[in-house]
Enzyme design. Structure first.
Site, short mmCIF file in Angstrom:
data_model
loop_
_atom_site.label_atom_id
_atom_site.label_comp_id
_atom_site.label_asym_id
_atom_site.label_seq_id
_atom_site.Cartn_x
_atom_site.Cartn_y
_atom_site.Cartn_z
N ASN A 157 38.21 -17.48 41.21
CA ASN A 157 38.72 -16.31 40.20
C ASN A 157 39.59 -17.04 39.03
O ASN A 157 39.82 -16.59 38.04
CB ASN A 157 39.49 -15.27 40.94
CG ASN A 157 40.31 -15.60 42.02
OD1 ASN A 157 39.97 -16.59 42.89
ND2 ASN A 157 41.65 -15.06 41.93
N GLY A 161 37.22 -5.31 46.75
CA GLY A 161 36.94 -6.80 47.15
C GLY A 161 38.01 -7.33 48.68
O GLY A 161 37.55 -7.72 49.45
N SER A 162 39.28 -6.80 48.39
CA SER A 162 40.09 -7.36 49.58
C SER A 162 39.78 -6.60 50.75
O SER A 162 39.73 -7.15 51.87
CB SER A 162 41.82 -6.62 49.16
OG SER A 162 42.03 -7.20 47.99
N CYS A 179 53.66 -17.07 38.93
CA CYS A 179 55.01 -16.71 38.39
C CYS A 179 54.89 -15.54 37.65
O CYS A 179 55.88 -14.76 37.65
CB CYS A 179 55.08 -17.63 37.01
SG CYS A 179 55.02 -19.38 37.82
N THR A 217 36.52 10.02 54.36
CA THR A 217 35.65 10.65 53.17
C THR A 217 35.22 9.85 52.27
O THR A 217 35.96 9.17 51.78
CB THR A 217 36.04 11.95 52.73
OG1 THR A 217 36.26 12.75 54.01
CG2 THR A 217 34.83 12.70 51.79
N GLN A 253 33.89 -12.58 41.91
CA GLN A 253 33.66 -12.91 40.80
C GLN A 253 32.39 -13.32 40.24
O GLN A 253 31.92 -13.44 39.22
CB GLN A 253 34.44 -14.30 40.45
CG GLN A 253 36.15 -13.93 40.55
CD GLN A 253 36.82 -13.11 39.50
OE1 GLN A 253 35.92 -13.44 38.37
NE2 GLN A 253 37.83 -12.59 39.67
N HIS A 261 35.61 -3.37 40.15
CA HIS A 261 36.28 -3.42 39.06
C HIS A 261 36.33 -4.78 38.21
O HIS A 261 36.62 -5.04 37.14
CB HIS A 261 37.90 -3.06 38.83
CG HIS A 261 38.72 -3.79 39.63
ND1 HIS A 261 39.49 -4.79 39.06
CD2 HIS A 261 38.74 -4.19 41.01
CE1 HIS A 261 40.32 -5.48 40.04
NE2 HIS A 261 39.72 -5.13 41.20
N SER A 300 33.20 -6.23 44.24
CA SER A 300 34.38 -5.18 43.60
C SER A 300 33.85 -4.81 42.48
O SER A 300 33.67 -5.54 41.73
CB SER A 300 35.63 -6.13 43.69
OG SER A 300 36.92 -5.05 43.12
C1 LIG Z 1 39.68 -9.51 42.46
C2 LIG Z 1 39.16 -10.14 43.68
C3 LIG Z 1 39.72 -10.00 44.86
C4 LIG Z 1 39.90 -8.60 45.17
O1 LIG Z 1 39.28 -7.58 44.82
P1 LIG Z 1 39.94 -6.02 44.74
O2 LIG Z 1 38.90 -5.06 44.59
O3 LIG Z 1 41.08 -6.22 43.71
O4 LIG Z 1 40.67 -5.68 46.06
C5 LIG Z 1 39.09 -10.83 45.73
N1 LIG Z 1 38.38 -11.97 45.77
C6 LIG Z 1 38.40 -12.46 44.35
C7 LIG Z 1 37.57 -13.56 44.28
C8 LIG Z 1 38.86 -11.58 43.38
O5 LIG Z 1 38.79 -12.15 42.03
#
Ligand SMILES: *Cc1c(COP(=O)(O)O)cnc(C)c1O
Length: 395
Positions: free
Chosen positions: A151, A70-71, A324, A237, A179, A201, A199
């Site tokens: 999120n 996602g990032s 935190c 790749t 999300q 995961h 993303s």
């Molecule tokens: C987890 C998350 C990301 C980042 O995704 P990654 O695959 O961990 O880089 C970006 N945006 C939101 C809203 C997320 O919850």
């Protein structure tokens, strides 16, 4: 152990693990190679792309770029719009104060490069108002980037309406849908989306794998120079096992989405009802327009970190939605954005569940949170001041 932190990451599904292992064992070729095993890997890659296209209502294989998650997708989408804007002399970007840091920090960088960024206020209910997006768009606006669902507090934004406004005003619209994808219906066409990040995961796929959707015809900026993979827009790749597993997890998540959402929502609502019984507590974000699995509360007079540690002792894995936990003393920027004051924002708890949590576990979580909040308040100096009237209750 009760895992209630699915917004941070999810457990991979068995189907995704199996697909990934099978690919690593048997389909190890490089998709850029012309001989048999390479071509077989290429086929797996392209059929994964077809699944992703179907899953989000895209048109064309050229619209999907596989990324490391996602990032990276957020970075690439924003850079893409910024490059288009720079060339057209449009250097204004609109976003919101409660985006993920992948968006906010990219925007900070662009500010240093001369872009002007407007961060819209998020209202108390955790929602952005489309009319405020409309009012913020200027002649020189090159991008509106607003997340599909938050999120931390789980609120689902009026993406379709915002997308329609951007389309009408000819401004690119990106949404961080990390999300949302796999959890609630997302359709890039119906929702008027130009670019979308996802993303794996977060929907029971592997970590380090995600994708960016970019509507046909939008010239994409690549962040990684090198070979011609992903049509020259993302060198390196391809992570074929990760991509194959991403597609399997996504297909699975979408097939079961309605059913799982219904089960999950019922449990979420029971959790919300149970936690509301705690005095001087408040739910964060709109109660209805939220992700099926998101519960987020503030409890006055306690620290979120202590709450998390004590819940962990009771076998409950949750999050405070506060920075935190990562060593900073700042409360969550999301909770501050919806108007929670520092003291209150510190005492937050995010439970992100899925359909697997049992009714007994839900009751155990409610009982445990009640006990832990009461225990922490019993020796909290802030709580003592509140009870003695030396300080005013906010919640
Ligand atoms: C987890 C998350 C990301 C980042 O995704 P990654 O695959 O961990 O880089 C970006 N945006 C939101 C809203 C997320 O919850």
């Amino acid at each position: 152990m009760i895992y209630a932190d699915n917004a941070a990451t999810t457990k991979m599904s068995d189907a995704a693990i199996e697909a990934m292992c099978a690919c690593m064992k048997e389909n190890y070729g490089n998709p850029s190679s012309l001989y048999g095993v390479g071509q077989k890997a290429k086929e797996a890659l392209e059929s994964a792309r077809d699944e992703v296209i179907k899953a989000i209502g895209a048109d064309n294989f050229r619209e999907i770029i596989f990324t490391s998650g996602g990032s990276e997708a957020d970075n690439q989408a924003i850079r893409t719009a910024a490059e288009i804007g720079r060339k057209a002399g449009k250097m204004h970007i609109i976003s919101t104060a409660f985006e993920h840091h992948a968006v906010l920090h990219t925007l900070k960088r662009l500010e240093k490069e001369g872009f002007e960024v407007t961060l819209l206020d998020v209202h108390e209910n955790g929602l952005i108002r489309p009319e405020e997006v409309d009012a913020a768009i200027r002649e020189d606006t090159c991008l509106v980037t607003i997340m599909y669902a938050n999120n931390e507090i789980g609120t689902i934004q009026p993406i379709r309406e915002i997308g329609a406004i951007c389309r009408a005003k000819n401004v690119l619209f990106h949404t961080d849908a990390v999300q949302a994808v796999g959890h609630i219906p997302v359709n890039v066409k119906e929702d008027n989306i130009d670019m979308l990040s996802a993303s794996a995961h977060k929907f029971h796929g592997p970590k380090g794998s995600g994708f960016l959707y970019v509507r046909k015809g939008i010239p994409i900026t690549n962040l990684i120079e090198g070979g011609a993979q992903e049509r020259g827009k993302r060198a390196g790749t391809e992570n074929v096992p990760g991509i194959v597993a991403t597609a399997v997890a996504l297909k699975d998540a979408i097939e079961k989405m309605d059913q799982n959402a219904e089960i999950t929502k019922a449990k979420r609502d029971r959790l919300i009802a149970g936690l509301k019984e705690i005095p001087h507590s408040a739910i964060n974000g709109d109660e209805d327009r939220r992700l099926p699995g998101n519960v987020n509360f503030c409890f006055e007079g306690i620290e979120g970190e202590s709450l998390l540690l004590l819940l962990d002792d009771k076998g409950i894995q949750a999050s405070s939605g506060s920075a935190c936990t990562s060593g900073s003393l700042d409360p969550s920027h999301v909770l501050l954005a919806i108007g929670r004051v520092h003291d209150v924002a510190h005492g937050s708890l995010r439970l992100s569940i899925n359909e697997e949590i049992t009714d007994e576990e839900v009751e155990y979580v409610i009982k445990s949170v009640k006990e832990v909040v009461e225990y922490l308040r019993s020796f909290s100096p802030i709580w003592r001041d509140l009870v003695a009237g030396r300080k005013k209750f906010i919640l």
